[in-house]
Scaffold this motif. Structure first.
Motif, PDB file in Angstrom:
ATOM      1  N   ASP A  19       0.810  -1.215   0.000  1.00 33.22           N
ATOM      2  CA  ASP A  19       0.000   0.000   0.000  1.00 33.22           C
ATOM      3  C   ASP A  19       0.849   1.273   0.000  1.00 33.22           C
ATOM      4  O   ASP A  19       2.058   1.254   0.262  1.00 33.22           O
ATOM      5  N   TYR A  20       0.150   2.387  -0.251  1.00 29.58           N
ATOM      6  CA  TYR A  20       0.771   3.707  -0.239  1.00 29.58           C
ATOM      7  C   TYR A  20       0.323   4.464   1.017  1.00 29.58           C
ATOM      8  O   TYR A  20      -0.206   3.868   1.951  1.00 29.58           O
ATOM      9  N   LEU A  21       0.530   5.761   1.037  1.00 30.55           N
ATOM     10  CA  LEU A  21       0.262   6.514   2.258  1.00 30.55           C
ATOM     11  C   LEU A  21      -1.214   6.498   2.622  1.00 30.55           C
ATOM     12  O   LEU A  21      -1.583   6.225   3.766  1.00 30.55           O
ATOM     13  N   THR A  22      -2.069   6.809   1.657  1.00 31.55           N
ATOM     14  CA  THR A  22      -3.504   6.896   1.963  1.00 31.55           C
ATOM     15  C   THR A  22      -4.360   6.034   1.049  1.00 31.55           C
ATOM     16  O   THR A  22      -5.578   6.009   1.199  1.00 31.55           O
ATOM     17  N   SER A  23      -3.767   5.338   0.104  1.00 27.75           N
ATOM     18  CA  SER A  23      -4.528   4.468  -0.799  1.00 27.75           C
ATOM     19  C   SER A  23      -3.919   3.073  -0.810  1.00 27.75           C
ATOM     20  O   SER A  23      -2.746   2.883  -0.478  1.00 27.75           O
ATOM     21  N   GLU A  24      -4.741   2.122  -1.194  1.00 32.55           N
ATOM     22  CA  GLU A  24      -4.271   0.748  -1.268  1.00 32.55           C
ATOM     23  C   GLU A  24      -3.562   0.489  -2.591  1.00 32.55           C
ATOM     24  O   GLU A  24      -3.956   1.009  -3.637  1.00 32.55           O
ATOM     25  N   GLY A  25      -2.527  -0.338  -2.524  1.00 32.46           N
ATOM     26  CA  GLY A  25      -1.882  -0.837  -3.725  1.00 32.46           C
ATOM     27  C   GLY A  25      -2.355  -2.255  -3.990  1.00 32.46           C
ATOM     28  O   GLY A  25      -3.225  -2.776  -3.287  1.00 32.46           O
ATOM     29  N   GLN A  26      -1.775  -2.887  -4.992  1.00 31.93           N
ATOM     30  CA  GLN A  26      -2.151  -4.272  -5.244  1.00 31.93           C
ATOM     31  C   GLN A  26      -1.561  -5.149  -4.136  1.00 31.93           C
ATOM     32  O   GLN A  26      -0.690  -4.736  -3.379  1.00 31.93           O
TER      33      GLN A  26
END
Length: 404
Positions: free
Chosen positions: A299-306
């Protein structure tokens, strides 16, 4: 037709690629893409072999930033329903970092929202860094805390911070269009402070914000001028509730051309596929690793990654090895087995829990800490074709396990 193979020959022989070369790359056709990638891959393999560096983000403090960067979900006035929390305790920062290390990361990136740290904040982060490095010998730590004041970079370096991230984000000629609370020169100043203190400068860009090809090239030249060792390329995540909501100007093919332009102009620098890669590179993510040599896990700071397993699959299936891992395929298989066992244990617990409080963790994922419902995951904004990112609701700042 422009010869990308000949350009690669020239760069490998020591002649730097020019702005005109980069313009030819960025304006090339989709039909030329595989030839372009093949040429850029020669530079990637010359300097980095088949290795991929895995980085892991830990969001130490989320939201409520006083700056007005138009792309950012944490910006002043943002209505994005992100997680908002103050500083993580030191032991929780270490715990979150170790999730990423177990997933194959060799560098942990400690990030905090805000214009810049107070001296007290710098001491807080210095303590976290010392704790993480003491418990995990050999780990690299990158800090990203905003604008640095005099003396703060030196203190971070003394604490063991290896690199400092401060992205230039876009061209100086485009900067006023995306932010009014600070200038491009302010960003350059902090990168200079980090480098002069002995930390490795990590500085990159965000594409998809209305910039021209000429401005992309201008940004790359600025990154060369500040001597950035590591260049994250972010692809705009058009968060709801921000000025760039609904913006979608990128294609997977053009994202690849941008990566190739960076590789040709900065052949020996770490090139990272960063935020928004899932949304914009899409099925070309595996191909991008033949140009880039670094990524963020999960994931990233405020959003999900794969899913982290998908990141590792992409690396293994591409024939790459992870920096610092003895056996990348074995690491991937162990992570999958651990995830499967964890899920099976959770399923068994849920089956026997009925409506008891034991089921609460699953329910907690449906709302934000403020009690508001989460926006739909990965939904389309009307009929625009723009995929709205899934807000991160796991990992740092929550009671749920991270995507690592």
């Amino acid at each position: 037709m422009f010869s990308y193979s000949s350009l690669a020959d020239r760069v490998l022989a020591g002649t730097p690629a020019t702005a005109d070369d980069a313009h030819a790359i960025l304006s090339s056709s989709d039909e030329e893409l595989l030839d372009l990638v093949a040429a850029a891959s020669r530079l990637r393999r010359e300097h980095f072999g088949n290795r991929v560096k895995v980085n892991y983000l830990v969001n130490l403090k989320s939201g409520l930033c006083p700056e007005d960067c138009g792309y950012c979900s944490q910006r002043l006035g943002s209505e994005a329903e992100i997680l908002k929390y103050s500083w993580l305790p030191g032991d929780e920062a270490r715990r979150q970092a170790e999730f990423g290390l177990a997933g194959g990361a060799s560098r942990v990136c400690l990030v905090a929202s805000g214009r810049g740290p107070s001296n007290r904040d710098v001491e807080r982060v210095s303590g976290m860094v010392e704790d993480i490095k003491s418990a995990n010998p050999g780990v690299e730590v990158c800090a990203c805390l905003g604008f640095l004041k005099d003396g703060q970079a030196k203190r971070l370096k003394e604490a063991g911070v290896d690199a400092y991230n401060h992205n230039l984000n876009t061209a100086e000629s485009h900067y006023a269009d995306i932010c009014s609370t600070h200038t491009f020169a302010d960003r350059v100043d902090t990168v200079d402070k980090a480098r002069e203190a002995g930390m490795s400068p990590c500085s990159g860009l965000i594409v998809g914000m209305g910039e021209t090809n000429a401005q992309i090239i201008e940004t790359i030249e600025s990154l060369k001028a500040v001597d950035s060792d590591s260049i994250p390329v972010n692809f705009l995540i058009p968060f709801d509730g921000t000025p760039l909501e609904g913006t979608n100007t990128l294609t997977p093919q053009h994202c690849m051309r941008i990566l190739c332009a960076v590789r040709f102009m900065c052949p020996d620098r770490e090139l990272r596929i960063a935020g928004g890669r899932e949304m914009h590179l899409r099925s070309l993510q595996p191909l991008s690793l033949h140009v880039a040599n670094s990524l963020f896990l999960g994931d990233y700071l405020t959003s999900e990654g794969q899913a982290a397993e998908d990141d590792l699959d992409m690396i293994v299936d591409g024939g790459f090895e992870i920096v610092g891992a003895k056996n990348t395929a074995q690491l991937r298989d162990e992570l999958k087995a651990h995830r499967a066992a964890h899920q099976a244990a959770f399923d068994t617990s849920s089956d026997g829990a009925g409506t008891s409080d034991d089921a609460a963790p699953a329910a907690a994922a449906s709302t934000l800490p403020c009690g508001k419902p989460l926006p739909p995951a990965g939904h389309e904004a009307g009929s625009t074709g723009v995929q709205i990112p899934t807000i991160r609701r796991r990992g740092a700042g929550t009671e749920l396990a991270p995507n690592a």
